[in-house]
Design a protein around this motif. Structure first.
Motif, PDB file in Angstrom:
ATOM      1  N   PHE A  81       0.826  -1.200   0.000  1.00 49.16           N
ATOM      2  CA  PHE A  81       0.000   0.000   0.000  1.00 49.16           C
ATOM      3  C   PHE A  81       0.867   1.260   0.000  1.00 49.16           C
ATOM      4  N   ASN A  84       2.336   1.869  -3.393  1.00 45.97           N
ATOM      5  CA  ASN A  84       1.333   2.395  -4.328  1.00 45.97           C
ATOM      6  C   ASN A  84       1.081   3.878  -4.076  1.00 45.97           C
ATOM      7  N   VAL A  85       1.022   4.249  -2.809  1.00 53.57           N
ATOM      8  CA  VAL A  85       0.780   5.653  -2.479  1.00 53.57           C
ATOM      9  C   VAL A  85       1.953   6.508  -2.939  1.00 53.57           C
ATOM     10  N   SER A  88       2.047   7.136  -6.567  1.00 55.84           N
ATOM     11  CA  SER A  88       0.973   7.987  -7.096  1.00 55.84           C
ATOM     12  C   SER A  88       1.211   9.473  -6.850  1.00 55.84           C
ATOM     13  N   PRO A  90       2.280  13.321  -6.927  1.00 56.78           N
ATOM     14  CA  PRO A  90       2.387  14.125  -8.149  1.00 56.78           C
ATOM     15  C   PRO A  90       3.757  14.766  -8.377  1.00 56.78           C
ATOM     16  N   ILE A  99       3.313  12.870  12.293  1.00 51.31           N
ATOM     17  CA  ILE A  99       2.585  13.959  12.953  1.00 51.31           C
ATOM     18  C   ILE A  99       2.138  13.569  14.356  1.00 51.31           C
ATOM     19  N   GLN A 103       1.755   7.826  12.986  1.00 53.44           N
ATOM     20  CA  GLN A 103       0.902   8.390  11.943  1.00 53.44           C
ATOM     21  C   GLN A 103       1.747   9.395  11.153  1.00 53.44           C
ATOM     22  N   LYS A 110       0.475  19.511  -4.328  1.00 48.32           N
ATOM     23  CA  LYS A 110      -0.668  19.947  -3.514  1.00 48.32           C
ATOM     24  C   LYS A 110      -1.363  18.776  -2.854  1.00 48.32           C
ATOM     25  N   SER A 111      -0.747  17.602  -2.932  1.00 51.81           N
ATOM     26  CA  SER A 111      -1.370  16.398  -2.393  1.00 51.81           C
ATOM     27  C   SER A 111      -0.838  16.128  -0.999  1.00 51.81           C
ATOM     28  N   GLU A 112      -1.754  15.728  -0.124  1.00 56.52           N
ATOM     29  CA  GLU A 112      -1.370  15.495   1.269  1.00 56.52           C
ATOM     30  C   GLU A 112      -2.050  14.213   1.706  1.00 56.52           C
ATOM     31  N   ILE A 113      -1.264  13.187   1.982  1.00 53.76           N
ATOM     32  CA  ILE A 113      -1.833  11.881   2.304  1.00 53.76           C
ATOM     33  C   ILE A 113      -1.362  11.454   3.683  1.00 53.76           C
ATOM     34  N   THR A 114      -2.328  11.189   4.559  1.00 52.06           N
ATOM     35  CA  THR A 114      -2.029  10.766   5.915  1.00 52.06           C
ATOM     36  C   THR A 114      -2.156   9.251   5.998  1.00 52.06           C
ATOM     37  N   LEU A 115      -1.163   8.586   6.572  1.00 45.83           N
ATOM     38  CA  LEU A 115      -1.207   7.124   6.658  1.00 45.83           C
ATOM     39  C   LEU A 115      -0.937   6.677   8.086  1.00 45.83           C
ATOM     40  N   LYS A 116      -1.630   5.603   8.475  1.00 44.39           N
ATOM     41  CA  LYS A 116      -1.375   5.037   9.790  1.00 44.39           C
ATOM     42  C   LYS A 116      -0.329   3.942   9.685  1.00 44.39           C
TER      43      LYS A 116
ATOM     44  N   ARG B 277      -4.921   8.734  -6.768  1.00 47.04           N
ATOM     45  CA  ARG B 277      -4.436   8.792  -5.384  1.00 47.04           C
ATOM     46  C   ARG B 277      -5.600   8.589  -4.418  1.00 47.04           C
ATOM     47  N   LEU B 280      -6.734   5.009  -3.954  1.00 46.69           N
ATOM     48  CA  LEU B 280      -5.910   4.139  -3.107  1.00 46.69           C
ATOM     49  C   LEU B 280      -6.493   4.072  -1.697  1.00 46.69           C
ATOM     50  N   VAL B 308      -6.941   3.286   7.565  1.00 47.52           N
ATOM     51  CA  VAL B 308      -5.722   3.406   6.776  1.00 47.52           C
ATOM     52  C   VAL B 308      -5.122   4.803   6.765  1.00 47.52           C
ATOM     53  N   GLY B 309      -5.985   5.817   6.642  1.00 38.14           N
ATOM     54  CA  GLY B 309      -5.452   7.182   6.607  1.00 38.14           C
ATOM     55  C   GLY B 309      -6.356   8.110   5.821  1.00 38.14           C
ATOM     56  N   ARG B 310      -5.807   9.225   5.375  1.00 38.67           N
ATOM     57  CA  ARG B 310      -6.607  10.276   4.728  1.00 38.67           C
ATOM     58  C   ARG B 310      -5.888  10.839   3.509  1.00 38.67           C
ATOM     59  N   VAL B 311      -6.679  11.317   2.563  1.00 37.82           N
ATOM     60  CA  VAL B 311      -6.132  12.118   1.469  1.00 37.82           C
ATOM     61  C   VAL B 311      -6.808  13.475   1.498  1.00 37.82           C
ATOM     62  N   ASN B 312      -6.022  14.538   1.400  1.00 36.36           N
ATOM     63  CA  ASN B 312      -6.570  15.876   1.199  1.00 36.36           C
ATOM     64  C   ASN B 312      -5.752  16.502   0.093  1.00 36.36           C
ATOM     65  N   GLU B 313      -6.424  17.031  -0.898  1.00 33.35           N
ATOM     66  CA  GLU B 313      -5.664  17.503  -2.042  1.00 33.35           C
ATOM     67  C   GLU B 313      -6.398  18.632  -2.731  1.00 33.35           C
ATOM     68  N   GLU B 314      -5.671  19.699  -2.977  1.00 32.58           N
ATOM     69  CA  GLU B 314      -6.256  20.761  -3.779  1.00 32.58           C
ATOM     70  C   GLU B 314      -6.021  20.420  -5.240  1.00 32.58           C
TER      71      GLU B 314
END
Lengths: 380, 380
Positions: A81, A84-85, A88, A90, A99, A103, A110-116, B277, B280, B308-314
């Motif tokens: 996983f 893959n993230v 992906s 950009p 954080i 976590q 501009k992509s922000e992905i939080t993962l545990k 993204r 995923l 699993v987590g979060r995605v935030n993206e402009e």
């Protein structure tokens, strides 16, 4: 709390190497993660399936990595996983920031992905191998040894020792590598440039195949260290550990015949393609064999499947000497043996229809140092 | 008793095209064979799976075929096996000779392979389609129509009619192609150069995908003929038959909205990668959706998976107009819709969080002639 930024492509490439040791469906769930350890000098990625462990180091000095470490620490992330993230993302750089406990946030463009993730303490410890007195080999020579022998190891667990490749160093510089599944055998001998400590180990053939994928051609030499039941292959940035197989390997030297009644030299690829045609039909026969006939200097191959049809084919030879002979065998063994031979011509020596025959390259410097054995099948 | 010789590569290539209609594990065993019919003018190869049938003709006039027919006849041969045997032959030409009833010998170089076949009379008859009054289309235009719509057809048999693509010709030249699986829809309209007879048929999307593989880009035009429950696509050397789906296709025109509250223009590939993204992580959520937020001219994508987590993206936009909106949907539908759009920019128009939104290319000549619809998912 980890914090670093890195070039995405180099990070991804290194993750993918580490992942070769990671099985998606391991019985031990924690082994489906990759362990990421960040220190001032760089990042270490660890993957393991319990048999093989791979440690990859990315140094802050590696210009391609563009690695900036702000804060160190350790974390486990689900390997597939996470890869893959990362792939992906950009932008060409990514920022990796813990954080809160276990976590992380990946930021890229501009992509922000939080993962545990998971606590790094849960990861099993890799057994250490003392790194003194290395045996140093050229990577290409070692990979060549593997290519020429590992395919002949057994894929069945009924005799586990035969799933490995036997590596023996004697007289501090005579290295012998041999594999057999009891139907065929492949043995390659080389003389080392530098002396080393004698050893006698059996390395799982599966581990050796992974070794060949992990140690790419740009890695010139590899250092080899032994512990009780482990071996470590080391290059500048990679530690590749594999367990050894326990038990004593059968004495294969006594299997190699030295007197023959019949010797034929073939063009290697012509013979291979003839066998591939024969195999199409032998697959539909009861015993799956092809019959080779040597008669008055002419060699021909025959398969007869009552349901599907027949193959009859004269095979061109470079030279034929000795008595007439008819011998049956599984064409797959011969095809795989021929694939391992790079020489344009191959010399095959027979004793009788019921005794193993040998293959050696008919040109080049290898000669008898690379010898293969195939056991015939008794028909009727 | 058949007897001919032919260029191996061309024969193999043609066999492989025919094989696209042949399923290895058909419920009707005879359909796993290829039917070979040899006549003075050339050879016809036929494969069928009961839904699709492909007839390939190799003419004695085709210089690449080097076809010499000495004697005519018909035979059935196990397709996969026969193709493997032909591809293994050593020489560039092969001789195909029936030596006794339903038994053939292939000779190539010094290789001689005898194969058992079956009586051609056992092969089912392909229903004939009257070939008068063809509709003539450029292959590339037809393949483009298929690429832009077939993916939106349903893959589930619960409503069989939705597994097809609806082709309707009205006013003798207005061709409309539409597919929907009830969650999304794709419709493409074109105006034909030449008039044709009006029709209204539903073609299985799976057949259309095979059509695209069989009719290569060097085939410029294709003739189309209709019978009751069949359609025939014909080029110089290929007849491609497929069954039509029975039943009436739902009225999709009424689904297409014309008034919107909100229009956003995106860069097509930027939006697609953002959705990849998001997917995923949305795969790990309960309803599998991504949330798109349009707020004060800024568009952002959000996924939150507790495990699993979060995605935030402009997401960058070219233009945004209308009211603020938050809408949730399955990112896979948007990804597939965007893949079908070749224009660099895409215009997406929204009505509300619970009404389908539309996609059209924002540049080029297609405009509203290529429109797609995606239904949102109600969350909470």
């Amino acid at each position: 709390m980890i914090h670093f930024s890195i070039n995405k492509n180099l990070f991804l490439q290194t993750l993918n190497v580490t992942k070769r040791a990671i099985s998606h469906k391991n019985a031990i769930p924690i082994l489906s993660t990759v362990k990421i350890t960040v220190e001032e000098e760089g990042i270490t990625l660890i993957g393991s399936n319990g048999q093989i462990s791979i440690e990859n180091f990315i140094s802050i000095k590696d210009e391609n990595a563009g690695l900036l470490v702000s804060s160190s620490g350790s974390i486990l992330l689900e390997a597939t996983f996470f890869i893959n993230v990362v792939s992906s993302l950009p932008d060409i750089t990514l920022e990796f920031k813990e954080i809160e406990q276990n976590q992380i946030v990946l930021t890229s463009g501009k992509s922000e992905i939080t993962l545990k993730g998971k606590d790094a303490d849960q990861y099993p410890r890799i057994q250490e191998v003392p790194t003194s007195n290395p045996l140093i080999l050229e990577t290409s020579i070692l990979k060549n040894l593997i290519n020429q022998t590992a395919f002949a190891a057994s894929s069945q667990e009924s005799r586990p020792i035969l799933t490995g490749v036997h590596f023996v160093l004697t007289n501090h510089k005579e290295l012998k590598t041999v594999a057999t599944d009891s139907h065929r055998m492949s043995q390659k001998k080389i003389t080392l440039d530098k002396n080393g400590d004698n050893f006698d180990v059996v390395i799982p053939s599966r581990s050796l195949r992974e070794f060949s994928s992990v140690f790419t051609d740009d890695i010139e030499t590899v250092e080899i260290f032994f512990a009780n039941n482990q071996i470590l292959f080391r290059s500048e940035n990679i530690n590749f550990y594999t367990r050894l197989l326990e038990g004593s390997y059968p004495d294969t030297d006594r299997l190699i015949p030295s007197e023959f009644t019949n010797v034929v030299t073939f063009n290697t690829s012509d013979l291979r393609f003839a066998m591939e045609r024969a195999r199409l039909l032998s697959n539909a026969t009861q015993n799956g064999t092809v019959k080779l006939e040597i008669e008055k200097g002419l060699v021909s191959a025959h398969v007869n499947s009552p349901e599907v049809g027949r193959v009859n084919e004269e095979i061109e030879t470079e030279s034929v000497s000795g008595e007439d002979l008819t011998i049956s065998f599984n064409p797959t063994y011969l095809i795989e043996a021929l694939k391992a031979i790079t020489s344009e011509q191959v010399r095959i020596s027979f004793i009788s229809a019921v005794r193993p025959f040998t293959l050696v390259p008919a040109e080049g410097q290898e000669g008898e140092d690379f010898i293969q054995l195939i056991t015939p099948v008794r028909t009727n």
